[in-house]
Design a protein around this motif. Structure first.
Motif, PDB file in Angstrom:
ATOM      1  N   GLY A  40       0.835  -1.215   0.000  1.00 54.53           N
ATOM      2  CA  GLY A  40       0.000   0.000   0.000  1.00 54.53           C
ATOM      3  C   GLY A  40       0.859   1.250   0.000  1.00 54.53           C
ATOM      4  O   GLY A  40       1.807   1.374  -0.773  1.00 54.53           O
ATOM      5  N   GLY A  41       0.565   2.185   0.922  1.00 54.75           N
ATOM      6  CA  GLY A  41       1.347   3.421   1.003  1.00 54.75           C
ATOM      7  C   GLY A  41       2.635   3.254   1.782  1.00 54.75           C
ATOM      8  O   GLY A  41       3.372   4.237   1.974  1.00 54.75           O
ATOM      9  N   GLY A  42       2.906   2.059   2.290  1.00 55.32           N
ATOM     10  CA  GLY A  42       4.183   1.793   2.972  1.00 55.32           C
ATOM     11  C   GLY A  42       4.217   2.218   4.433  1.00 55.32           C
ATOM     12  O   GLY A  42       5.288   2.278   5.026  1.00 55.32           O
ATOM     13  N   GLY A  43       3.055   2.498   5.031  1.00 53.75           N
ATOM     14  CA  GLY A  43       3.030   2.937   6.436  1.00 53.75           C
ATOM     15  C   GLY A  43       3.495   1.844   7.396  1.00 53.75           C
ATOM     16  O   GLY A  43       4.373   2.073   8.232  1.00 53.75           O
ATOM     17  N   HIS A  44       2.906   0.637   7.281  1.00 55.35           N
ATOM     18  CA  HIS A  44       3.353  -0.467   8.139  1.00 55.35           C
ATOM     19  C   HIS A  44       4.817  -0.772   7.860  1.00 55.35           C
ATOM     20  O   HIS A  44       5.604  -0.989   8.791  1.00 55.35           O
ATOM     21  N   ALA A  45       5.170  -0.784   6.583  1.00 54.35           N
ATOM     22  CA  ALA A  45       6.559  -1.116   6.220  1.00 54.35           C
ATOM     23  C   ALA A  45       7.515  -0.128   6.868  1.00 54.35           C
ATOM     24  O   ALA A  45       8.535  -0.520   7.448  1.00 54.35           O
ATOM     25  N   GLU A  46       7.189   1.165   6.806  1.00 54.14           N
ATOM     26  CA  GLU A  46       8.102   2.162   7.373  1.00 54.14           C
ATOM     27  C   GLU A  46       8.219   1.993   8.895  1.00 54.14           C
ATOM     28  O   GLU A  46       9.316   2.086   9.454  1.00 54.14           O
ATOM     29  N   ALA A  47       7.095   1.732   9.556  1.00 55.78           N
ATOM     30  CA  ALA A  47       7.138   1.547  11.019  1.00 55.78           C
ATOM     31  C   ALA A  47       7.997   0.325  11.367  1.00 55.78           C
ATOM     32  O   ALA A  47       8.757   0.355  12.336  1.00 55.78           O
ATOM     33  N   LEU A  48       7.887  -0.728  10.578  1.00 52.67           N
ATOM     34  CA  LEU A  48       8.679  -1.948  10.841  1.00 52.67           C
ATOM     35  C   LEU A  48      10.158  -1.695  10.551  1.00 52.67           C
ATOM     36  O   LEU A  48      11.031  -2.142  11.299  1.00 52.67           O
ATOM     37  N   LEU A  49      10.443  -0.942   9.489  1.00 53.53           N
ATOM     38  CA  LEU A  49      11.841  -0.597   9.172  1.00 53.53           C
ATOM     39  C   LEU A  49      12.423   0.262  10.302  1.00 53.53           C
ATOM     40  O   LEU A  49      13.552   0.045  10.744  1.00 53.53           O
ATOM     41  N   ALA A  50      11.608   1.219  10.774  1.00 53.71           N
ATOM     42  CA  ALA A  50      12.087   2.108  11.842  1.00 53.71           C
ATOM     43  C   ALA A  50      12.347   1.335  13.128  1.00 53.71           C
ATOM     44  O   ALA A  50      13.179   1.728  13.940  1.00 53.71           O
ATOM     45  N   GLU A  67       4.644   4.687  -5.066  1.00 54.98           N
ATOM     46  CA  GLU A  67       4.494   5.588  -3.912  1.00 54.98           C
ATOM     47  C   GLU A  67       5.413   5.152  -2.768  1.00 54.98           C
ATOM     48  O   GLU A  67       6.160   5.955  -2.208  1.00 54.98           O
ATOM     49  N   ALA A  68       5.359   3.870  -2.445  1.00 56.26           N
ATOM     50  CA  ALA A  68       6.123   3.388  -1.281  1.00 56.26           C
ATOM     51  C   ALA A  68       7.623   3.400  -1.567  1.00 56.26           C
ATOM     52  O   ALA A  68       8.428   3.679  -0.675  1.00 56.26           O
ATOM     53  N   ARG A  69       8.006   3.132  -2.809  1.00 55.50           N
ATOM     54  CA  ARG A  69       9.447   3.148  -3.124  1.00 55.50           C
ATOM     55  C   ARG A  69      10.013   4.552  -2.940  1.00 55.50           C
ATOM     56  O   ARG A  69      11.135   4.724  -2.467  1.00 55.50           O
TER      57      ARG A  69
END
Ligand SMILES: C[S@@+](CC[C@H](N)C(=O)[O-])C[C@H]1O[C@@H](n2cnc3c(N)ncnc32)[C@H](O)[C@@H]1O
Length: 316
Positions: A40-50, A67-69
């Motif tokens: 999707g917009g990468g929100g979960h991904a960014e939180a997990l990366l952080a 968008e997410a890239r």
């Protein structure tokens, strides 16, 4: 640890506001490599990366990947994030994932706010939107194609099974009657058919539910999920965690029953005297009941009201 503003939109973007982020990050604490099946917009991904994990993410929608890239470019450059376009129901066909397994797998089902908001994607019942609804625009079969070609019984099945519509046959008949005069093309055509079938008192809640039913059929969402769950389990390392967030009762039921079945020692028929099945649970449920959004999150992000998170841990 994650700070309290997770719930109040720290990971939101204009593309999408992810739900239950704090809970997701907490469940995956310590996971080194996570597969996010629904970028999707990468929100979960960014939180997990952080929080320190590396993430490989999938989406069938090109707009989400782009968008997410862009959002996660620095993580991509440092080699901790990778985005792959495709369908998580075909996870065994991704050349990049052959032989790989993960400590954690996340599937945040359904559509992003961007998909609903973009008129040219045809997911919404706003006037004038083309009836498209494909998450992957390379795929054949738009919503209009489906509504113009399926027979009355199949249309009725869609509205009944995916839209919880008790009088589904009435709408199916109305669509077949209307399309004989003029093919279904715009959101207005489906809204008019719904009004024609159920009367002028139908409103946005009915349109949303019945449009969602068509979307589920167009993208084959329940069949995909049914096929994907065992494939995702195979992609988990021993002791790894599968987290699924569902927004539709049919999807949540499927996730619940599948995870429960995986957690049983014996799945032989009840009257069978000797066990001939695997004889051992494949893993266990993390929570007996689904995790739901808090009142605060529901007030801020209405989309979170229908979210049901279920988590299952593979045996070590
Ligand atoms: C609810 S959104 C995910 C939002 C995301 N967790 C975030 O934080 O922004 C669901 C996304 O999953 C994608 N999707 C749905 N079904 C899919 C499937 N079978 N394979 C790949 N992507 C899928 C949709 O295109 C959409 O972008």
């Amino acid at each position: 640890m994650i700070d309290s503003d997770t719930v109040t939109g720290r990971w939101d973007s204009s593309y999408h506001a992810p739900v239950l982020v704090e809970e997701v990050v907490g469940l995956f604490e310590g996971a080194k490599e996570i597969l996010d099946c629904t970028l999707g917009g990468g929100g979960h991904a960014e939180a997990l990366l952080a929080s320190g994990s590396s993430v490989v993410a999938i989406d069938r929608d090109e707009a989400a990947i782009n968008e997410a890239r862009e959002r996660l470019a620095s993580y991509e450059t440092s080699g901790r994030f990778r985005a792959l376009r495709g369908n998580f129901g075909e996870i065994d066909h991704f050349p990049e994932l052959i032989g790989r397994s993960f400590d954690g797998i996340l599937a945040d089902l359904g559509v992003s706010s961007h998909q609903i908001d973009a008129d040219d994607r045809g997911f919404s019942f706003r006037p004038g939107a083309l009836l498209d609804m494909r998450m992957d625009r390379r795929a054949p079969g738009t919503a209009a194609d489906l509504l113009n070609t399926l027979d009355e019984a199949d249309l009725s099945h869609i509205f009944h099974d995916y839209g919880d519509e008790p009088r589904a046959g009435r709408l199916a008949r109305e669509i077949v009657r209307r399309r004989a005069r003029k093919p279904m093309r715009l959101s207005d055509d489906l809204v008019d058919a719904i009004r024609g079938a159920y009367g002028a008192r139908t409103g946005p809640a009915d349109f949303a539910r019945l449009f969602q039913a068509v979307r589920i059929a167009v993208n084959d969402e329940l069949t995909t999920l049914e096929k994907a769950l065992p494939l995702l389990r195979e992609k988990l390392q021993p002791g790894g965690l599968l987290v699924v967030i569902a927004y539709h009762s049919g999807e949540d039921r499927l996730v619940k029953h599948t995870m429960r079945e995986w957690s049983l020692d014996c799945i032989c028929p009840p009257r069978q005297l000797t066990c001939t099945c695997r004889g051992k649970a494949l893993g266990g449920l993390v929570n007996k009941r689904p995790i739901k959004a808090s009142q605060v999150e529901m007030a801020i992000n209405p989309r979170s009201r229908s979210a049901r998170l279920r988590a299952w841990r593979k045996a070590a």
